[in-house]
Motif scaffolding. Sequence first.
Motif, PDB file in Angstrom:
ATOM      1  N   ILE A   5       0.647  -1.096   0.018  1.00 26.31           N
ATOM      2  CA  ILE A   5      -0.038  -0.099   0.119  1.00 26.31           C
ATOM      3  C   ILE A   5       0.769   1.446  -0.056  1.00 26.31           C
ATOM      4  N   ILE A   6       1.994   1.180   0.677  1.00 28.70           N
ATOM      5  CA  ILE A   6       2.820   2.431   1.083  1.00 28.70           C
ATOM      6  C   ILE A   6       3.452   2.738  -0.352  1.00 28.70           C
ATOM      7  N   SER A   7       3.617   1.761  -1.220  1.00 26.30           N
ATOM      8  CA  SER A   7       4.236   1.975  -2.682  1.00 26.30           C
ATOM      9  C   SER A   7       3.488   2.794  -3.500  1.00 26.30           C
ATOM     10  N   MET A   8       2.162   2.893  -3.144  1.00 26.63           N
ATOM     11  CA  MET A   8       0.966   3.660  -3.716  1.00 26.63           C
ATOM     12  C   MET A   8       0.980   5.174  -3.156  1.00 26.63           C
ATOM     13  N   MET A   9       1.897   5.554  -2.150  1.00 20.11           N
ATOM     14  CA  MET A   9       1.732   6.562  -1.390  1.00 20.11           C
ATOM     15  C   MET A   9       1.397   7.886  -1.924  1.00 20.11           C
ATOM     16  N   GLY A  10       2.118   8.256  -3.326  1.00 22.40           N
ATOM     17  CA  GLY A  10       1.825   9.630  -3.669  1.00 22.40           C
ATOM     18  C   GLY A  10       0.577   9.714  -4.380  1.00 22.40           C
ATOM     19  N   GLN A  33      -9.457   4.228  -0.833  1.00 19.83           N
ATOM     20  CA  GLN A  33     -10.004   4.200   0.346  1.00 19.83           C
ATOM     21  C   GLN A  33      -9.449   3.532   1.460  1.00 19.83           C
ATOM     22  N   GLN A  34      -8.738   2.255   0.848  1.00 19.61           N
ATOM     23  CA  GLN A  34      -8.213   1.411   1.926  1.00 19.61           C
ATOM     24  C   GLN A  34      -7.010   2.007   2.695  1.00 19.61           C
ATOM     25  N   TYR A  35      -6.153   2.924   1.487  1.00 23.54           N
ATOM     26  CA  TYR A  35      -4.953   3.753   2.270  1.00 23.54           C
ATOM     27  C   TYR A  35      -5.460   4.810   2.988  1.00 23.54           C
ATOM     28  N   ALA A  36      -6.587   5.680   2.373  1.00 24.19           N
ATOM     29  CA  ALA A  36      -7.053   6.623   3.314  1.00 24.19           C
ATOM     30  C   ALA A  36      -7.500   6.266   4.524  1.00 24.19           C
ATOM     31  N   THR A  37      -8.101   5.160   4.660  1.00 24.57           N
ATOM     32  CA  THR A  37      -8.552   4.719   6.031  1.00 24.57           C
ATOM     33  C   THR A  37      -7.384   4.419   7.107  1.00 24.57           C
ATOM     34  N   TRP A  38      -6.413   3.689   6.447  1.00 20.80           N
ATOM     35  CA  TRP A  38      -5.141   3.538   7.173  1.00 20.80           C
ATOM     36  C   TRP A  38      -4.272   4.572   7.565  1.00 20.80           C
ATOM     37  N   ALA A  39      -4.306   5.324   6.703  1.00 23.33           N
ATOM     38  CA  ALA A  39      -3.494   6.683   7.050  1.00 23.33           C
ATOM     39  C   ALA A  39      -4.180   7.510   8.206  1.00 23.33           C
ATOM     40  N   GLN A  40      -5.552   7.574   8.159  1.00 28.53           N
ATOM     41  CA  GLN A  40      -6.182   8.395   9.292  1.00 28.53           C
ATOM     42  C   GLN A  40      -6.098   7.535  10.657  1.00 28.53           C
ATOM     43  N   ASN A  41      -6.150   6.326  10.515  1.00 35.61           N
ATOM     44  CA  ASN A  41      -6.108   5.400  11.530  1.00 35.61           C
ATOM     45  C   ASN A  41      -4.736   5.532  12.277  1.00 35.61           C
ATOM     46  N   VAL A  42      -3.708   5.677  11.396  1.00 37.84           N
ATOM     47  CA  VAL A  42      -2.475   5.653  12.116  1.00 37.84           C
ATOM     48  C   VAL A  42      -2.345   7.062  12.804  1.00 37.84           C
ATOM     49  N   TRP A  43      -2.571   8.046  12.067  1.00 40.78           N
ATOM     50  CA  TRP A  43      -2.515   9.442  12.697  1.00 40.78           C
ATOM     51  C   TRP A  43      -3.564   9.534  14.122  1.00 40.78           C
ATOM     52  N   GLU A  44      -4.599   8.901  14.164  1.00 42.13           N
ATOM     53  CA  GLU A  44      -5.377   8.910  15.402  1.00 42.13           C
ATOM     54  C   GLU A  44      -4.879   8.258  16.350  1.00 42.13           C
ATOM     55  N   SER A  45      -4.239   6.944  16.100  1.00 37.30           N
ATOM     56  CA  SER A  45      -3.465   6.128  17.106  1.00 37.30           C
ATOM     57  C   SER A  45      -2.525   6.623  17.670  1.00 37.30           C
ATOM     58  N   LEU A  46      -1.603   7.935  17.428  1.00 38.35           N
ATOM     59  CA  LEU A  46      -0.593   8.537  17.654  1.00 38.35           C
ATOM     60  C   LEU A  46      -0.714   9.219  19.049  1.00 38.35           C
ATOM     61  N   ASP A  47       0.097   8.878  19.910  1.00 42.39           N
ATOM     62  CA  ASP A  47      -0.081   9.524  21.366  1.00 42.39           C
ATOM     63  C   ASP A  47       0.608  10.563  21.344  1.00 42.39           C
TER      64      ASP A  47
END
Length: 299
Positions: A5-10, A33-47
């Motif tokens: 998924i990361i390889s498609m980042m741009g 949509q899969q990447y968008a959801t993953w990126a948002q989840n990563v951001w929201e998970s950061l403390d």
Amino acid sequence: MKNMIISMMGILVVCFSIMINANDQEPLVDEEQQYATWAQNVWESLDRKTGKVVIEAASATLNIPENFYYLNPMDAEKVLVEVWGNPPSQSTLGMLFPSDMTPFDDNAWAVTIEYEEDGYVSDEDADSIDYAEMLEQMQEDTREFSAERVKAGFEPVELVGWAATPFYDKESHKLHWAKEIKFGNGEDGNTLNYNIRILGRKGVLVLNFIAGIDQKPLIESELNRVLSMAEFNNGKTYSDFDPEIDKVAAYGLGALVAGKVLAKTGFLAAAFVFLKKFGVFILLGIGGLFKALSSRKKP
């Protein structure tokens, strides 16, 4: 959700920005949509933390102002490996980010934090180091290291040269310098690794900026602010050194810049740090990404 998924980042990050900022765009396809959801989840998970942060493993304390935030070791590893594509590491004690950036922004920069407890590092060689000669050795070491990276499936690395010649402050016992690094084919610009070493009684606190070479003026404008954030705790400072009971490191300031001396061979191992491989991941600027993500901050 990692390399495939990361390889498609741009493309995908741009689509993510469009999705959350404009309602009149075409719906995202499944992969986007899969990447968008993953990126948002990563951001929201950061403390993300500000204020006083104790780094117990280093006997040090960070005082994080409101215009920065700190990520703990687990979150730092998530950013470095899953988002920025570095090899896994068990040594990172956290990261610092400017408060107006996310790890997904194309102009993002950060500071990694580590600690090396090899003993008290003497600064007696501070005025006698030939940094031009040292650079040549480091470039040779980097070529050897790069060949091993390629064998392991990672892109090559080249040490271009000093972006800032090493400087040691004898009063604060803080050393800093910058290297310009070319990652892969370098089509998207070289990487700036601005390094800070804070000497302590039993070891060295390691802070490394990760940024693009074009961000050097910005990083230098923030250098003193970052230098002032980190200090060893009482009893663990450089001036607390007791030669009767404390261990002395087997190397001096020069080896902090070039890398540690390997005991068996005497070879100076190049000091390699993390890279922000936005040349691979984020191909286009996304002005609205931070606002979109930060509007979804955890309470």
